[in-house]
Design a protein around this motif. Structure first.
Motif, PDB file in Angstrom:
ATOM      1  N   VAL A 453      62.408  58.910  60.006  1.00  0.00           N
ATOM      2  CA  VAL A 453      62.201  60.040  60.917  1.00  0.00           C
ATOM      3  C   VAL A 453      63.460  60.308  61.729  1.00  0.00           C
ATOM      4  N   ILE A 454      64.082  59.252  62.226  1.00  0.00           N
ATOM      5  CA  ILE A 454      65.317  59.430  62.990  1.00  0.00           C
ATOM      6  C   ILE A 454      66.348  60.172  62.143  1.00  0.00           C
ATOM      7  N   SER A 455      66.492  59.741  60.897  1.00  0.00           N
ATOM      8  CA  SER A 455      67.425  60.407  59.991  1.00  0.00           C
ATOM      9  C   SER A 455      67.024  61.851  59.745  1.00  0.00           C
ATOM     10  N   LEU A 456      65.725  62.094  59.542  1.00  0.00           N
ATOM     11  CA  LEU A 456      65.254  63.448  59.268  1.00  0.00           C
ATOM     12  C   LEU A 456      65.477  64.374  60.456  1.00  0.00           C
ATOM     13  N   LEU A 457      65.125  63.922  61.661  1.00  0.00           N
ATOM     14  CA  LEU A 457      65.292  64.777  62.833  1.00  0.00           C
ATOM     15  C   LEU A 457      66.763  65.110  63.065  1.00  0.00           C
ATOM     16  N   ARG A 458      67.629  64.134  62.867  1.00  0.00           N
ATOM     17  CA  ARG A 458      69.067  64.419  62.979  1.00  0.00           C
ATOM     18  C   ARG A 458      69.496  65.453  61.940  1.00  0.00           C
ATOM     19  N   HIS A 459      68.965  65.299  60.742  1.00  0.00           N
ATOM     20  CA  HIS A 459      69.320  66.241  59.668  1.00  0.00           C
ATOM     21  C   HIS A 459      68.827  67.649  59.986  1.00  0.00           C
ATOM     22  N   ILE A 460      67.555  67.772  60.393  1.00  0.00           N
ATOM     23  CA  ILE A 460      67.003  69.099  60.707  1.00  0.00           C
ATOM     24  C   ILE A 460      67.778  69.736  61.846  1.00  0.00           C
ATOM     25  N   ASN A 461      67.962  68.992  62.930  1.00  0.00           N
ATOM     26  CA  ASN A 461      68.627  69.572  64.094  1.00  0.00           C
ATOM     27  C   ASN A 461      70.090  69.885  63.803  1.00  0.00           C
ATOM     28  N   GLY A 462      70.742  69.056  63.016  1.00  0.00           N
ATOM     29  CA  GLY A 462      72.115  69.352  62.634  1.00  0.00           C
ATOM     30  C   GLY A 462      72.208  70.589  61.759  1.00  0.00           C
ATOM     31  N   THR A 463      71.267  70.716  60.825  1.00  0.00           N
ATOM     32  CA  THR A 463      71.248  71.889  59.948  1.00  0.00           C
ATOM     33  C   THR A 463      71.018  73.164  60.752  1.00  0.00           C
ATOM     34  N   LEU A 464      70.059  73.133  61.667  1.00  0.00           N
ATOM     35  CA  LEU A 464      69.767  74.326  62.454  1.00  0.00           C
ATOM     36  C   LEU A 464      70.928  74.676  63.379  1.00  0.00           C
ATOM     37  N   ARG A 465      71.565  73.676  63.964  1.00  0.00           N
ATOM     38  CA  ARG A 465      72.722  73.949  64.828  1.00  0.00           C
ATOM     39  C   ARG A 465      73.840  74.622  64.035  1.00  0.00           C
ATOM     40  N   ALA A 466      74.002  74.218  62.777  1.00  0.00           N
ATOM     41  CA  ALA A 466      75.079  74.782  61.965  1.00  0.00           C
ATOM     42  C   ALA A 466      74.760  76.187  61.477  1.00  0.00           C
ATOM     43  N   LEU A 467      73.502  76.423  61.068  1.00  0.00           N
ATOM     44  CA  LEU A 467      73.146  77.694  60.440  1.00  0.00           C
ATOM     45  C   LEU A 467      72.611  78.726  61.416  1.00  0.00           C
ATOM     46  N   VAL A 468      71.958  78.282  62.490  1.00  0.00           N
ATOM     47  CA  VAL A 468      71.423  79.206  63.493  1.00  0.00           C
ATOM     48  C   VAL A 468      71.851  78.685  64.869  1.00  0.00           C
ATOM     49  N   PRO A 469      73.134  78.772  65.181  1.00  0.00           N
ATOM     50  CA  PRO A 469      73.647  78.094  66.375  1.00  0.00           C
ATOM     51  C   PRO A 469      73.103  78.616  67.698  1.00  0.00           C
ATOM     52  N   ASP A 470      72.507  79.810  67.699  1.00  0.00           N
ATOM     53  CA  ASP A 470      71.974  80.321  68.962  1.00  0.00           C
ATOM     54  C   ASP A 470      70.522  79.918  69.196  1.00  0.00           C
ATOM     55  N   ALA A 471      69.904  79.203  68.251  1.00  0.00           N
ATOM     56  CA  ALA A 471      68.516  78.769  68.391  1.00  0.00           C
ATOM     57  C   ALA A 471      68.449  77.431  69.121  1.00  0.00           C
ATOM     58  N   ILE A 472      67.267  77.139  69.685  1.00  0.00           N
ATOM     59  CA  ILE A 472      67.044  75.866  70.357  1.00  0.00           C
ATOM     60  C   ILE A 472      65.872  75.149  69.706  1.00  0.00           C
ATOM     61  N   VAL A 473      65.883  73.816  69.810  1.00  0.00           N
ATOM     62  CA  VAL A 473      64.789  72.986  69.325  1.00  0.00           C
ATOM     63  C   VAL A 473      64.398  72.047  70.454  1.00  0.00           C
ATOM     64  N   VAL A 474      63.121  72.032  70.787  1.00  0.00           N
ATOM     65  CA  VAL A 474      62.601  71.296  71.940  1.00  0.00           C
ATOM     66  C   VAL A 474      61.659  70.208  71.445  1.00  0.00           C
ATOM     67  N   ALA A 475      61.798  69.009  71.981  1.00  0.00           N
ATOM     68  CA  ALA A 475      60.968  67.884  71.559  1.00  0.00           C
ATOM     69  C   ALA A 475      59.836  67.645  72.543  1.00  0.00           C
ATOM     70  N   GLU A 476      58.610  67.560  72.020  1.00  0.00           N
ATOM     71  CA  GLU A 476      57.519  66.997  72.807  1.00  0.00           C
ATOM     72  C   GLU A 476      57.526  65.497  72.518  1.00  0.00           C
ATOM     73  N   GLU A 477      58.233  64.757  73.348  1.00  0.00           N
ATOM     74  CA  GLU A 477      58.425  63.325  73.109  1.00  0.00           C
ATOM     75  C   GLU A 477      58.046  62.595  74.390  1.00  0.00           C
ATOM     76  N   SER A 478      57.053  61.724  74.318  1.00  0.00           N
ATOM     77  CA  SER A 478      56.426  61.176  75.518  1.00  0.00           C
ATOM     78  C   SER A 478      56.902  59.783  75.887  1.00  0.00           C
ATOM     79  N   THR A 479      57.916  59.258  75.204  1.00  0.00           N
ATOM     80  CA  THR A 479      58.405  57.917  75.513  1.00  0.00           C
ATOM     81  C   THR A 479      59.839  57.997  76.033  1.00  0.00           C
ATOM     82  N   ALA A 480      60.426  56.835  76.226  1.00  0.00           N
ATOM     83  CA  ALA A 480      61.811  56.787  76.708  1.00  0.00           C
ATOM     84  C   ALA A 480      62.790  56.572  75.556  1.00  0.00           C
TER      85      ALA A 480
END
Length: 748
Positions: A453-480
């Motif tokens: 999952v760590i690898s996948l999330l990095r891949h997705i967020n990296g891909t989106l930053r490269a291809l749609v740089p004006d978009a944002i991705v927000v995490a609902e993440e409840s831990t530290a």
């Protein structure tokens, strides 16, 4: 083309032949003669016509009583060209009907060559296909049969089912008969393909799959369908051909930065408003009302709870099966695209809730898609979520990673959406999430983190930053979990993270009777100990106003006046606190009942002064946020925050400064008791330290416009005095209204 054995004929009529393209369609035998074979169960007869449809080339004979037809074409009517090309042809099929025989003339689906590019198939298999929705699924197009320049209209179908023994597409175009259109297996990637002439936009379809063990599975909806039936029906629908990507929001790059004012209005589309008959608004009616309303209150974004197709209304869209299909509840995909553009025209960004963590196990969906675990982990200790009775995606499988990453890109590119809020990230990150010892599988190092999952999330967020740089991705993440909003090369790569700890602590505090709040003083200040460790958004979301939790107003103690004052003071605290803002619909006017997803919001409450007052307050808080850089420019920096009064637990008072990038301050003062504090002295930076000589009240949540008592300091600038207080050489004396938050800026 030798004659088929009885076993082969039976395999054809049972749609279990391993390679239908090898025996169906037009083929030459060893002597060069041309043969045509087709499967048309229930047909009265089949003829072969020339490409123009005006000449009969031959009549096919039934070689199996259930509908296998074949014929050798006379040499005088079908000659090979000097290049060895086969002629183009049509099939004329005669069907029985109550009113007499009917004829249907169409190209043979088995007269078409390979449909999918081999490089794309390999990229899919290796997880590198950026836009898999362009290859898989149903795509209307015009294609020419082999050895013909005359293109015909139809639909190309493709589906990933590597374990399957056989796959057919069934639908309105073939009587839902799996014998009519068995598909070609592309061994490069376990993908099946077929072109169906005359299939049309809007028709329903599914895939009929025989497992590796020979079992006929329940009909499966298309994982890449771009349209679907309205529940309770669950077929996929042929969507129009893909259009060019939607235009981007021109202001997205500027309005979604970490230093921008961001205030999000979270919406459940099915219950924001409803028609008089309690039906859903469609996208066009929503476009006519929702963007204008949210913009008038000063919100910068709307966030929609999941709109991907889902079978069960009470899941609110969080158990979705059609990840590429906007739900039919509100209209078609074109309508949703118009809604997005209407939001942009109102200067609102659009964020979608997105659910890559799990999926429901409905028989028509992704679970055991080809008779074996495919989209999900095979081991139930990894692949089944007991909290929600859902399946968990196999985050390590290349094709599944490609499916999820492609889907994220799809919403941003195809519809021009401006961001995604990723649901349930914590459940993805930890292999032991909601599991006891012995009920989960450790990672390769023996730890609990899901490295895939760590690898996948990095891949997705990296891909989106490269291809749609004006978009944002927000995490609902409840831990530290560390580095959620760090760049992908150092962390997970999200742009913002929901601050669930802040939400839980502050709601627990505000729920206390004011007489007891002194014993819980730390709950309101604790969030500042970690407020700058990530780029945070402060959420009061739908999850906080359902399942017996009551509305925001319903959480407040005291009589009616105190409950409304508590809501106003809390919202002031929230807007003054570092972090982007998110407020669920209905809370902007202090909905008095818990949210119900099957009813419209109680809009008549706005006829009451108290509810209308809260709506005015939210509008003014958003206006202040937008036009006061100190409230947003340094949301993620400790240089943008300074406590002035942090330890007055006896009086439940908090005071702090927010500073913009140039150091200009704004003061926020909270009194969380119903006792007015007259002559309350606050230590402040004096003029000799570069501080202000006087302060002006610019917003008071106790103002009468908002439903308050109008206690405060609006009459004149409050002059800083050279009297020590709170460890400072200068101080300011204010009147603190009961259960209220004040905002003050330096006098001009």
């Amino acid at each position: 083309m030798p004659a088929l054995t009885a076993d082969a004929l039976n395999a054809l009529i049972q749609a279990r032949h391993p390679d239908p393209f090898a025996v169906l369609g037009l083929h030459a035998d060893e002597q060069g003669a041309l043969w045509v074979r087709t499967v048309q169960p229930g047909a009265l007869g089949v003829e072969v016509l020339n490409a123009a449809g005006d000449k009969v080339l031959g009549t096919l004979q039934a070689v199996h009583p259930e509908g296998v037809f074949e014929a050798k074409l006379p040499k005088t009517r079908a000659k090979l060209s000097s290049a060895g090309h086969k002629p183009a042809y049509l099939l004329r099929i005669t069907w029985p009907s109550a009113s007499g025989p009917l004829t249907q003339t169409l190209p043979d689906p088995y007269a078409f060559g390979l449909l999918l590019d081999e490089a794309d198939l390999i990229a899919w298999r290796e997880g590198r296909l950026l836009r898999p929705w362009q290859m898989l699924g149903a795509h209307p197009m015009s294609l020419a049969p082999l050895h013909s320049e005359q293109a015909v209209d139809g639909v190309r179908f493709a589906v990933w089912a590597p374990h399957a023994q056989r796959v057919s597409v069934v639908g309105d175009f073939n009587g839902w008969d799996g014998r009519r259109h068995p598909m070609r297996r592309r061994v490069e990637a376990g993908v099946w393909e077929v072109f169906v002439p005359d299939a049309q936009v809007g028709q329903a379809y599914k895939f009929e799959i025989v497992s590796a063990q020979g079992h006929l599975l329940p009909l499966k909806a298309d994982p890449f369908a771009r349209a679907a039936d309205l529940r309770p029906a669950n077929a996929s629908r042929i969507a129009p051909a893909l259009t060019p990507p939607a235009p981007r929001w021109p202001q997205a790059a500027m309005r979604q930065r970490a230093d921008a004012p961001i205030s999000i209005y979270e919406v459940h589309v099915g219950s924001w408003r409803r028609t008089d008959a309690q039906g859903f608004f469609d996208w066009d009616r929503l476009a006519a009302e929702l963007p204008g309303y949210a913009a008038s209150l000063g919100f910068t974004h709307v966030e929609l709870m999941p709109i991907a197709e889902h079978p069960y209304d009470p899941s609110w869209g969080y158990q979705c099966l059609g990840l590429f299909a906007p739900t039919a509840r509100f209209g078609d995909a074109a309508g949703f695209a118009r809604f997005v553009q209407a939001c942009h025209a109102a200067e609102l960004g659009v964020i979608l809730d997105w659910v890559p963590a799990h999926f429901p196990t409905d028989a028509h969906g992704l679970a055991q898609f080809d008779g074996a675990p495919l989209f999900e982990y095979a081991d139930p200790r990894e692949g089944f979520h007991r909290d929600w009775n859902t399946a968990i995606y196999d985050f390590g499988r290349n094709e599944v990673r490609n499916f999820l990453c492609g889907n994220a890109l799809y919403w941003l590119e195809v519809f021009g959406v401006d961001g995604l809020r990723v649901d349930a990230v914590a459940s993805m990150l930890y292999r032991d999430y909601s599991r006891n010892a012995g009920e989960w599988v450790p990672n390769i190092y023996g730890g609990r983190e899901n490295l895939e999952v760590i690898s996948l999330l990095r891949h997705i967020n990296g891909t989106l930053r490269a291809l749609v740089p004006d978009a944002i991705v927000v995490a609902e993440e409840s831990t530290a979990f560390p580095g959620v909003t760090a760049p992908p090369e150092h962390g997970l790569g999200f742009h913002f993270k929901w601050n669930m700890g802040w939400m839980n602590d502050t709601l627990a505090y505000i729920h206390e009777d004011p007489v007891y709040r002194r014993w819980h003083h730390d709950k309101m200040r604790f969030g500042l100990t970690y407020a700058f460790s990530e780029k945070y958004a402060l959420p009061i979301s739908h999850d906080e106003v359902v399942h017996g939790k009551g509305s925001l107003l319903g959480k407040m103690p005291g009589d009616t006046w105190q409950r409304f004052a508590n809501v106003r003071a809390y919202l002031g605290f929230m807007w003054g606190h570092p972090g982007k803002k998110l407020l669920f619909m209905g809370q902007e006017f202090a909905q008095d009942t818990e949210w119900r997803s099957d009813e419209a919001l109680p809009w008549p409450l706005l006829q009451q002064r108290t509810h209308k007052g809260v709506q005015h307050l939210v509008r003014d808080l958003n206006h202040l946020l937008r036009h006061t850089p100190a409230l947003h420019q340094r949301d993620d920096s400790p240089q943008g925050f300074e406590w002035l009064v942090v330890d007055d637990d006896a009086q439940s008072v908090y005071v702090w400064l927010r500073r913009d990038a140039q150091g200009q301050p704004l003061m926020v003062v909270c009194n969380f008791t119903p006792v007015p504090r007259v002559g309350y002295r606050i230590g402040v930076p004096g003029p000799d330290e570069g501080g202000a000589s006087a302060w002006v009240e610019v917003l008071n949540t106790d103002a009468s416009l908002y439903g308050g008592s109008d206690t405060g300091n609006a009459s004149a600038p409050q002059v800083v005095q050279a009297l020590p207080s709170h460890g400072r050489s200068a101080s300011l004396v204010l009147t603190l209204p009961p259960l209220a938050t004040l905002f003050l800026h330096p006098a001009a």
